[in-house]
Design an enzyme around this catalytic site. Structure first.
Site, short mmCIF file in Angstrom:
data_model
loop_
_atom_site.label_atom_id
_atom_site.label_comp_id
_atom_site.label_asym_id
_atom_site.label_seq_id
_atom_site.Cartn_x
_atom_site.Cartn_y
_atom_site.Cartn_z
N CYS A 100 0.82 -1.21 0.00
CA CYS A 100 0.00 0.00 0.00
C CYS A 100 0.86 1.26 0.00
O CYS A 100 0.69 2.16 -0.83
CB CYS A 100 -0.92 0.00 1.21
N CYS A 136 -1.70 1.71 -2.96
CA CYS A 136 -2.67 2.78 -2.75
C CYS A 136 -2.07 4.19 -2.79
O CYS A 136 -2.61 5.08 -3.45
CB CYS A 136 -3.34 2.61 -1.39
N LYS A 172 -0.42 5.24 -6.24
CA LYS A 172 -1.53 5.17 -7.21
C LYS A 172 -2.43 6.39 -7.09
O LYS A 172 -2.77 7.05 -8.08
CB LYS A 172 -2.31 3.87 -6.98
N TYR A 221 -8.80 -3.79 -11.12
CA TYR A 221 -8.80 -2.39 -10.69
C TYR A 221 -7.40 -1.81 -10.80
O TYR A 221 -7.23 -0.63 -11.14
CB TYR A 221 -9.37 -2.23 -9.28
N GLU A 276 -6.86 1.47 -13.12
CA GLU A 276 -6.34 2.67 -12.45
C GLU A 276 -5.05 3.14 -13.11
O GLU A 276 -4.88 4.34 -13.39
CB GLU A 276 -6.11 2.38 -10.97
N HIS A 314 -26.54 20.93 -0.94
CA HIS A 314 -26.61 21.39 -2.33
C HIS A 314 -25.61 22.51 -2.57
O HIS A 314 -25.48 23.41 -1.74
CB HIS A 314 -28.03 21.88 -2.63
N GLU A 329 -25.58 14.36 -2.70
CA GLU A 329 -27.00 14.62 -2.40
C GLU A 329 -27.92 13.82 -3.30
O GLU A 329 -29.10 13.64 -2.97
CB GLU A 329 -27.31 16.10 -2.52
#
Length: 613
Positions: free
Chosen positions: A175, A180, A183, A316, A320, A588, A593
């Site tokens: 990681c 992670c 990346k 993934y 990515e 908003h 939302e």
């Protein structure tokens, strides 16, 4: 049957006036006290034939045991219930040797045959360490540090075998070094490029040509990773965890050999071990793969811009990497053997791929490479790739500067001596089967992280599992790692966040007629002025009709999907329902939302395209 040499354990009464929870906690403390204070502690029942066999075994070995007959104590049912919480075993006999949970009758006899029982029974049961963790990634470090905080003597062994291209890295695991962290930072570099393009529409005027410098980016990212490596070492030092940069391999029960880069060997022993060795990228097994291809182990510290790149695989990791390489302006092709993002919701996966394709990434579907040949050396050089169709005799060839393999990862479990102590692994995958307290079939050996069979391969999962494991082993805690409703995000150019079940899995588990799927396309306000694609971002929730419309699947495709998903994941832990979403007032204007105003169901067939913000 005559009893073996030993004593009959007694449980003192917890006293009166206590609440049931206090009494239960007191009972648990007393049971742990018996386990801690006795060389051999057997919880059994006087009439149980399996218990009798175990008692005879210890008698034949001349070993004194402490025995608690659950049918002869007043609160035997409660004792067995609390024992099952401590050990995850509901039956008797329930046996501990030198504080190590052996299990039941069969496990004890197996341990006797393998020599483990005799090892545990040795008078000299002193070990160098209370715990040795093999692997210095996120899960291993979390477990080691938590055990040290609890006052235990702990060692971490970590050794990175260089990739075929010679890449290696520091403490912290995949990681931190090749996963992670770099990346997400390279993904951010690509997003900044998009933001520069958007900026002109928002009034920013600049005339100079904007170009990306690979070397500047990688140097900055590697400097940051170096600071994380140092932070990991400092954190271990502060908690008095011994850190050894050597390759760990079991040589016998409770004993490992540690080999450093110079080939020097040192031996260590421990009462308990945690395996946290993680995984490494898989190679194709074709001509030229290890000689000329790179993987994610190499990409993030590559000293030159990769140029025209072929990404093999649509995991993934593959999408990515393809996404941020295209985002910084490179010519990128993804070669797909079967489906995109296997294991993820396939509707979402295809939307991820469609967006990437519309924004410059080429996809070669139903093809696999069969040969990689070097045409020119260089930084980068030129490689010829020959590929064949998975559906017929068609073959194609193309020239690339770089070939990046992202076809999966293999568990680092086959070369650490597990066979010498009898730890079982899945021979096909290399994964380690564990029970729900991360314990392997060998009682003193545990495992966390990506090497676990049937568990999620995510850094935060390994960290959580590692911490909770240390607390159970050394602080008497009972909490187990919850592997359900774990959120995650694919940091593709258009991010995809999810929590809970894919639509395919939900239908498999609950049947389609019991589900309602609410969905909509949406247009982020930030995209409107910039003139970016409308009706591309997408949100859906999968609800169980007959469980109060509880949300069992959450999916969002859009900017900042990771941030959105993290918040809704907490709500799902609390039993989020469609009504609770409807009752929530949205912020908003935000992307999140949209989940508070979902109205259209898939079953209605109504149009979900948006006409404005």
């Amino acid at each position: 049957m005559s009893s073996p040499p030993g004593r009959r354990a007694r449980l003192s009464s917890p006293g009166t006036g206590r609440s049931s929870s206090e009494a239960r906690e007191e009972l648990r403390r007393r049971l742990l006290g018996l386990i801690e204070s006795n060389r051999v502690m057997i919880f059994s029942k006087s009439y149980c034939p399996h218990s009798a066999r175990v008692k005879e075994l210890f008698s034949s070995l001349g070993v004194e045991c402490n025995i608690l007959e659950l049918d002869r104590v007043d609160d035997g049912a409660n004792v067995q219930e609390v024992l099952s919480e401590i050990t995850n075993q509901k039956t008797v006999p329930n046996i501990f040797v030198n504080k190590v949970h052996m299990g039941g009758c069969d496990q004890t006899f197996q341990a006797h045959q393998s020599g483990l029982l005799q090892k545990l029974l040795q008078e000299d049961a002193a070990y160098d360490y209370d715990l040795i963790v093999i692997g210095g990634g996120s899960g291993g470090l979390a477990c080691a540090q938590e055990a040290a905080i609890l006052g235990k003597k702990v060692m971490v062994l970590d050794f990175v075998v260089p990739s075929p291209q010679g890449m290696s890295w520091g403490l912290g695991g995949t990681c931190v070094n090749v996963g992670c962290v770099p990346k997400k930072l390279m993904h951010q570099a690509a997003l900044l490029g998009q933001a520069l393009s958007d900026a002109r529409k928002f009034g920013w005027e600049y005339s100079q040509q904007v170009r990306h410098n690979w070397e500047t980016m990688t140097e900055a990212i590697q400097n940051y990773i170096g600071s994380l490596n140092w932070g990991c070492r400092l954190s271990l030092r502060e908690k008095a965890v011994a850190y050894v940069n050597s390759y760990g391999e079991f040589v016998e029960h409770h004993k490992i050999k540690a080999t450093n880069r110079k080939g020097q060997e040192t031996y260590y022993t421990a009462a308990k071990f945690v395996l946290a060795t993680g995984e490494r990228p898989r190679y194709l097994g074709i001509q030229g793969d290890k000689e000329y291809c790179i993987t994610s182990d190499d990409l993030f510290s590559l000293p030159y811009c990769p140029g025209k790149t072929l990404v093999v695989g649509a995991s993934y990791v593959g999408l990515e990497c393809a996404g941020f390489l295209a985002g910084i302006g490179l010519d990128v092709t993804v070669m797909v053997r079967s489906v995109l993002l296997r294991g993820f919701d396939q509707e979402m996966a295809e939307k991820v791929g469609s967006y990437m394709e519309q924004h410059g990434v080429k996809f070669l579907r139903k093809f696999v490479p069969v040969m990689v040949q070097q045409l020119e050396k260089g930084s980068p050089g030129k490689l010829k790739v020959v590929a064949k169709s998975t559906e017929g005799p068609e073959a194609i060839e193309e020239v690339y500067n770089t070939v990046l393999l992202a076809i999966g990862r293999d568990s680092c479990t086959r070369k650490i001596g597990l066979e010498k102590i009898g730890v079982k692994i899945n021979e096909k995958s290399g994964k380690i089967p564990v029970n729900d307290v991360e314990q392997t079939n060998v009682p003193y050996v545990y495992a966390v992280g990506d090497i676990l069979e049937g568990k999620l391969e995510l850094t935060p999962v390994a960290i959580q599992a590692g911490k909770l494991l240390a607390r159970r082993l050394f602080a008497g805690h009972l909490e187990k790692c919850d592997y359900v409703n774990v959120p995650t995000t694919v940091f593709a150019p258009l991010e995809y966040g999810c929590c809970g079940l894919s639509e395919e899995k939900a239908i498999e588990v609950y049947k389609k007629e019991n589900l309602e799927v609410y969905h909509t396309l949406f247009w982020p306000l930030e995209w409107t002025v910039a003139g970016r694609d409308n009706n591309t971002c997408y949100a859906k929730i999968i609800c169980h009709k007959f469980n109060n419309y509880r949300v069992i699947g959450f999916h969002v495709l859009g900017p900042n999907a990771g941030e959105i998903t993290q918040g809704f994941a907490a709500a799902m832990k609390c039993g989020l329902t469609k009504q609770l979403l409807d009752d929530t007032i949205g912020i908003h204007p935000t992307c999140g939302e949209v989940f508070t105003t979902l109205e259209i169901t898939k079953s209605s067939g109504l149009d979900i395209t948006q006409k404005g913000c």
